[in-house]
Scaffold this motif. Structure first.
Motif, PDB file in Angstrom:
ATOM      1  N   MET A  48       0.854  -1.197   0.000  1.00  0.00           N
ATOM      2  CA  MET A  48       0.000   0.000   0.000  1.00  0.00           C
ATOM      3  C   MET A  48       0.883   1.238   0.000  1.00  0.00           C
ATOM      4  N   PRO A  49       0.616   2.206  -0.862  1.00  0.00           N
ATOM      5  CA  PRO A  49       1.439   3.430  -0.842  1.00  0.00           C
ATOM      6  C   PRO A  49       1.247   4.191   0.475  1.00  0.00           C
ATOM      7  N   ARG A  50       2.274   4.866   0.919  1.00  0.00           N
ATOM      8  CA  ARG A  50       2.172   5.630   2.164  1.00  0.00           C
ATOM      9  C   ARG A  50       1.229   6.827   1.979  1.00  0.00           C
ATOM     10  N   THR A  51       0.466   7.110   3.013  1.00  0.00           N
ATOM     11  CA  THR A  51      -0.451   8.246   2.964  1.00  0.00           C
ATOM     12  C   THR A  51       0.344   9.554   3.142  1.00  0.00           C
ATOM     13  N   ASP A  52      -0.335  10.667   2.913  1.00  0.00           N
ATOM     14  CA  ASP A  52       0.326  11.973   3.076  1.00  0.00           C
ATOM     15  C   ASP A  52       0.824  12.170   4.499  1.00  0.00           C
ATOM     16  N   VAL A  53      -0.019  11.777   5.473  1.00  0.00           N
ATOM     17  CA  VAL A  53       0.384  11.927   6.884  1.00  0.00           C
ATOM     18  C   VAL A  53       1.661  11.131   7.139  1.00  0.00           C
ATOM     19  N   MET A  54       1.687   9.906   6.607  1.00  0.00           N
ATOM     20  CA  MET A  54       2.866   9.070   6.811  1.00  0.00           C
ATOM     21  C   MET A  54       4.102   9.703   6.168  1.00  0.00           C
ATOM     22  N   LYS A  55       3.880  10.301   4.994  1.00  0.00           N
ATOM     23  CA  LYS A  55       5.012  10.929   4.302  1.00  0.00           C
ATOM     24  C   LYS A  55       5.535  12.136   5.073  1.00  0.00           C
ATOM     25  N   GLN A  56       4.590  12.910   5.624  1.00  0.00           N
ATOM     26  CA  GLN A  56       5.005  14.144   6.292  1.00  0.00           C
ATOM     27  C   GLN A  56       5.472  13.924   7.726  1.00  0.00           C
ATOM     28  N   LYS A  57       4.710  13.041   8.450  1.00  0.00           N
ATOM     29  CA  LYS A  57       4.995  12.930   9.888  1.00  0.00           C
ATOM     30  C   LYS A  57       5.582  11.592  10.310  1.00  0.00           C
ATOM     31  N   GLY A  58       5.697  10.678   9.375  1.00  0.00           N
ATOM     32  CA  GLY A  58       6.263   9.385   9.735  1.00  0.00           C
ATOM     33  C   GLY A  58       5.195   8.353  10.036  1.00  0.00           C
ATOM     34  N   LEU A  59       5.657   7.206  10.527  1.00  0.00           N
ATOM     35  CA  LEU A  59       4.757   6.071  10.754  1.00  0.00           C
ATOM     36  C   LEU A  59       4.520   5.832  12.244  1.00  0.00           C
ATOM     37  N   THR A  60       3.330   5.364  12.556  1.00  0.00           N
ATOM     38  CA  THR A  60       3.087   4.865  13.911  1.00  0.00           C
ATOM     39  C   THR A  60       3.620   3.432  13.982  1.00  0.00           C
ATOM     40  N   LEU A  61       3.606   2.880  15.186  1.00  0.00           N
ATOM     41  CA  LEU A  61       4.050   1.487  15.356  1.00  0.00           C
ATOM     42  C   LEU A  61       3.155   0.544  14.564  1.00  0.00           C
ATOM     43  N   ASP A  85       1.474   1.320  11.803  1.00  0.00           N
ATOM     44  CA  ASP A  85       1.820   1.486  10.388  1.00  0.00           C
ATOM     45  C   ASP A  85       3.076   0.693  10.037  1.00  0.00           C
ATOM     46  N   ALA A  86       4.054   0.782  10.928  1.00  0.00           N
ATOM     47  CA  ALA A  86       5.357   0.172  10.638  1.00  0.00           C
ATOM     48  C   ALA A  86       5.235  -1.343  10.553  1.00  0.00           C
ATOM     49  N   ILE A  87       4.470  -1.942  11.461  1.00  0.00           N
ATOM     50  CA  ILE A  87       4.313  -3.398  11.431  1.00  0.00           C
ATOM     51  C   ILE A  87       3.498  -3.804  10.204  1.00  0.00           C
ATOM     52  N   ASN A  88       2.472  -3.041   9.929  1.00  0.00           N
ATOM     53  CA  ASN A  88       1.645  -3.315   8.758  1.00  0.00           C
ATOM     54  C   ASN A  88       2.491  -3.270   7.479  1.00  0.00           C
ATOM     55  N   GLU A  89       3.330  -2.249   7.377  1.00  0.00           N
ATOM     56  CA  GLU A  89       4.178  -2.117   6.187  1.00  0.00           C
ATOM     57  C   GLU A  89       5.184  -3.268   6.102  1.00  0.00           C
ATOM     58  N   GLY A  90       5.753  -3.618   7.256  1.00  0.00           N
ATOM     59  CA  GLY A  90       6.706  -4.732   7.302  1.00  0.00           C
ATOM     60  C   GLY A  90       6.053  -6.035   6.867  1.00  0.00           C
ATOM     61  N   PRO A 102       8.390   2.604  16.200  1.00  0.00           N
ATOM     62  CA  PRO A 102       8.042   2.140  14.845  1.00  0.00           C
ATOM     63  C   PRO A 102       9.259   1.650  14.062  1.00  0.00           C
ATOM     64  N   TYR A 103      10.365   2.371  14.171  1.00  0.00           N
ATOM     65  CA  TYR A 103      11.570   1.989  13.434  1.00  0.00           C
ATOM     66  C   TYR A 103      12.045   0.598  13.867  1.00  0.00           C
ATOM     67  N   ASP A 104      12.147   0.411  15.188  1.00  0.00           N
ATOM     68  CA  ASP A 104      12.596  -0.885  15.699  1.00  0.00           C
ATOM     69  C   ASP A 104      11.586  -1.983  15.356  1.00  0.00           C
ATOM     70  N   ALA A 105      10.303  -1.629  15.374  1.00  0.00           N
ATOM     71  CA  ALA A 105       9.267  -2.634  15.151  1.00  0.00           C
ATOM     72  C   ALA A 105       9.392  -3.236  13.758  1.00  0.00           C
ATOM     73  N   LYS A 106       9.566  -2.402  12.758  1.00  0.00           N
ATOM     74  CA  LYS A 106       9.664  -2.944  11.390  1.00  0.00           C
ATOM     75  C   LYS A 106      10.940  -3.772  11.233  1.00  0.00           C
ATOM     76  N   GLY A 107      12.040  -3.236  11.715  1.00  0.00           N
ATOM     77  CA  GLY A 107      13.316  -3.937  11.572  1.00  0.00           C
ATOM     78  C   GLY A 107      13.345  -5.257  12.329  1.00  0.00           C
ATOM     79  N   LEU A 108      12.771  -5.267  13.520  1.00  0.00           N
ATOM     80  CA  LEU A 108      12.749  -6.509  14.305  1.00  0.00           C
ATOM     81  C   LEU A 108      11.744  -7.503  13.739  1.00  0.00           C
ATOM     82  N   LEU A 109      10.649  -6.985  13.194  1.00  0.00           N
ATOM     83  CA  LEU A 109       9.647  -7.886  12.603  1.00  0.00           C
ATOM     84  C   LEU A 109      10.268  -8.671  11.440  1.00  0.00           C
TER      85      LEU A 109
END
Lengths: 374, 332
Positions: free
Chosen positions: B1-14, B16-21, B159-166
């Protein structure tokens, strides 16, 4: 408004060969050639011999606790023979050794297991089965998962799982049946209803008339067979496996049999079983009726039987020799298979076990540091 | 799924990060299936698997019957048969029914078959308190699973650690319990790389460096510790370690830090007695005995049943309790 029947069902009971070795020709048609029956009979006798020797090994202190399979060989062999070796997958409990041997497990593995050696569970590559499962009723979920993987990958493979009547009281049994049915996975559930869960008889274990009817709740095809009748077990298994392989989903087979021995060598069934009941079941022994059948067909006689007993004795002695000849494992084995790669702490503990009578690494507990300071 | 505008501007929540991973790894590896209660059509009760069924279909993002042991047990079978299942247990309190399958089977298969059968499994479980959830939705049982040989246990707090650890967990050849602190699910956003990256299991993170005292913590408590550090006088220098992985333990990072600072406070949500802080405290006294200037302190939940939510914030270690413990340890 008139009441309607919301659901009704019938469950068939199949017996092809009775305890006198008489066969129903209509039911037996196209089932097994006499030469196949002959071969399976000899295999059954071999497995029985191993079972008896395993008992003696325990009694003479050469092996730990062992659960005898005696009396249930037809249920194991009839089901396993209907499955394809190296393709279909067996998920056992611990009273169907013959099925595992038939699908390629070297016989000494089972002895090794009960001799307290995990290498008895180290299923050789290409042998499609899980090792014995000690807790009751947990393995049917694994079989369901394995069958599910076959379905996902569109492989024409079937999982067969074995369990006793007692196991059908466990929650995991029902969860496995439900998952298998909901996702229509190619899994055959084989209940060896041997009438006893250690000391608790089937009638106390459940209030239902049959075990098989539990499958009705999951809309799973189910059948009762004479579990001591190799032909009946084979017939039901062949149908169930074929159905599973061709996308027809899971099935349930209740093989009505009897545990002729104690639960394990640590049990004494005389405390809770009527000897007359045991006597009656000895007469229904799957080996006796097969021999009667073969003798009637002039395929077997006393001299052939003597020769078979001798051959089996030699073979089983060899199996025992192999199992007992395997040296005690190294203590490294305790550690080496905890994870694919050992972490630093496990490496340290492994070293410590080998080197320190303290049971702790002197460095780890800081003794070297103290020495330096002093 | 492409990142939303909020995600692009403000980053990802935990979340979001797991979902993307999950999405990226499922695209990469066709052996992966997600299974659990409400994970498909509904996207999970926390929406962690939102949208994945639409992308990968009902055969790979599977709504199962409501049976945790069934989910865990069939996932074990799938894993043994060459798949890479990611079961979700809806809340840590519902690990109970799956406990037998997880600890007696998933954790032991490699060892009991001497390597012949393995169970590569990533069990995702929301964990911890602080979101005003009902009973049995707020516990912290990580020590129980860390005490089970054969399991790896991780608990990312960002969020950063969550995606990388997942991604590390999914690619790990052994079963990993992946605890997701639900209080952090949507509490903040941060920059998370869009591409593939991993954070090794078993590696703690030094969140902030310091010289006077070490705080070791993990999960949502990281943020209470940060708040406590904020309140400390400016001349106090505190090193904060986010464990990230509970087991295997990154002893080196902890030892290095405590040998430097000589003081340590351990913070976790779980009950104090036999909590993971007890193990850490033992490790510290084994390795840092002559460096210690004060006894190691623990700020933890209490040895009680986790209270309903009216009292949960009193139960959970907060910045005030952490500050007090830090002050006492510094003054010892």
């Amino acid at each position: 408004m008139p009441k309607k029947t919301a659901y009704s069902a019938q469950i068939e009971y199949i017996q092809v060969m009775d305890e006198h070795g008489e066969v129903d020709p209509a039911l037996a048609r196209g089932l097994l050639e006499d030469q196949e029956i002959l071969a399976l009979y000899q295999f059954m006798v071999e497995c029985r011999q191993l079972d008896e020797i395993a008992f003696k090994l325990q009694r003479s202190g050469r092996m730990g606790t062992y659960p005898q399979n005696k009396g249930q060989e037809a249920a194991a062999i009839g089901t396993a023979y209907a499955a394809k070796k190296g393709q279909d997958f067996l998920v056992p409990c611990y009273r169907e050794n013959a099925a595992l041997f038939m699908h390629g497990l070297p016989m000494h593995y089972v002895l090794l297991h009960w001799m307290g050696d995990e290498r008895g569970n180290q299923i050789p590559p290409g042998v499609c089965q899980l090792p014995l499962c000690i807790p009751i009723g947990t393995q049917m979920l694994h079989a369901t998962g394995i069958a599910w993987a076959f379905k996902m990958r569109k492989e024409p493979r079937v999982a067969l799982t074995y369990f006793g009547d007692g196991a059908t009281s466990e929650g995991d049994f029902h969860e496995a049946m439900n998952f298998a049915s909901v996702f229509q996975v190619p899994c055959v559930f084989i209940c060896q209803n041997n009438q006893w869960a250690i000391s608790v008889p089937r009638e106390t274990q459940m209030n239902s008339e049959t075990v098989a009817q539990k499958a009705l709740a999951y809309d799973m095809p189910c059948v009762l067979v004479d579990g001591n009748d190799l032909l009946a077990v084979y017939k039901a298994s062949k149908e169930a496996i074929e159905r599973a392989r061709t996308g027809g989903g899971p099935s349930f087979i209740e093989a009505v049999t009897y545990r002729l021995a104690d639960h394990t060598t640590a049990d004494d069934a005389r405390r809770y079983r009527d000897p007359k009941e045991v006597e009656a079941w000895i007469a229904k022994d799957p080996i006796i009726r097969l021999r009667k059948y073969l003798e009637k067909k002039n395929l077997w006689d006393e001299s052939k039987e003597q020769a078979l007993q001798e051959r089996s004795k030699v073979k089983v002695a060899d199996v025992v020799k192999t199992a007992e000849g395997i040296a005690k494992p190294s203590t490294d084995d305790i550690f080496d298979y905890t994870f694919e790669t050992l972490n630093a702490e496990l490496e340290k503990q492994k070293r410590t076990m080998r080197t320190s009578s303290l049971g702790q690494d002197p460095n780890q507990i800081g003794l070297s540091a103290t020495e330096q300071t002093v | 799924m492409p990142r939303t505008d909020v995600m692009k501007q403000k980053g990802l929540t935990l979340v979001d990060a797991i979902n993307e991973g999950l999405e990226q790894e499922m695209s990469r590896d066709s052996r992966i299936v997600i299974l659990g209660e409400d994970v498909g059509h509904n996207g999970g009760v926390f929406r962690v698997t939102e949208g994945l069924q639409k992308i990968f279909g009902k055969d790979r993002v599977i709504d199962t019957p409501l049976a945790e042991s069934g989910i865990m047990g069939t996932a074990i079978g799938l894993a043994m048969a060459g798949m890479r299942p990611i079961p979700e247990i809806q809340f840590e309190g519902f690990l109970g029914p799956a406990f037998d399958q997880l600890t007696n089977h998933a954790a032991r298969y490699r060892s009991r078959t001497r390597g012949a059968v393995t169970v590569p499994l990533t069990v995702r479980v929301p964990v911890g308190g602080g979101i005003h959830a009902p009973e049995l939705h707020s516990d912290s049982p990580e020590a129980i699973y860390a005490h089970t040989p054969g399991l790896k246990v991780v608990m990312p707090s960002t969020p950063y650690d969550a995606k990388g650890l997942l991604l590390s967990a999914i690619r790990d050849p052994d079963p990993v319990v992946f605890f997701e602190p639900k209080r952090v699910y949507r509490s903040f956003r941060e920059e998370v790389p869009e591409g593939d990256y991993t954070i090794p299991i078993g590696q703690a993170k030094v969140v902030s460096e310091g010289t006077d005292l070490t705080i070791v913590t993990w999960g949502a408590s990281v943020f209470e510790c940060l708040a406590a550090i904020d309140k400390m006088p400016e001349d106090v220098s505190i090193e904060l370690i986010d464990l990230r992985t509970i087991y295997p333990i990154d002893t080196d990072t902890i030892i290095q830090s405590v040998q430097k600072t000589g003081r340590c406070v351990i913070v976790h949500e779980a009950p104090k007695t036999c909590g993971f802080g007890a193990e850490l405290s033992a490790i510290i006294q084994e390795h840092c005995f002559l460096h210690l200037k004060a006894p190691v302190q623990r700020v933890a939940g209490f040895d009680t049943v986790m209270p309903y939510y009216k009292l949960e914030l009193e139960y959970l270690p907060d910045s005030k309790r952490i500050s007090e413990s830090v002050t006492q340890t510094l003054a010892y």
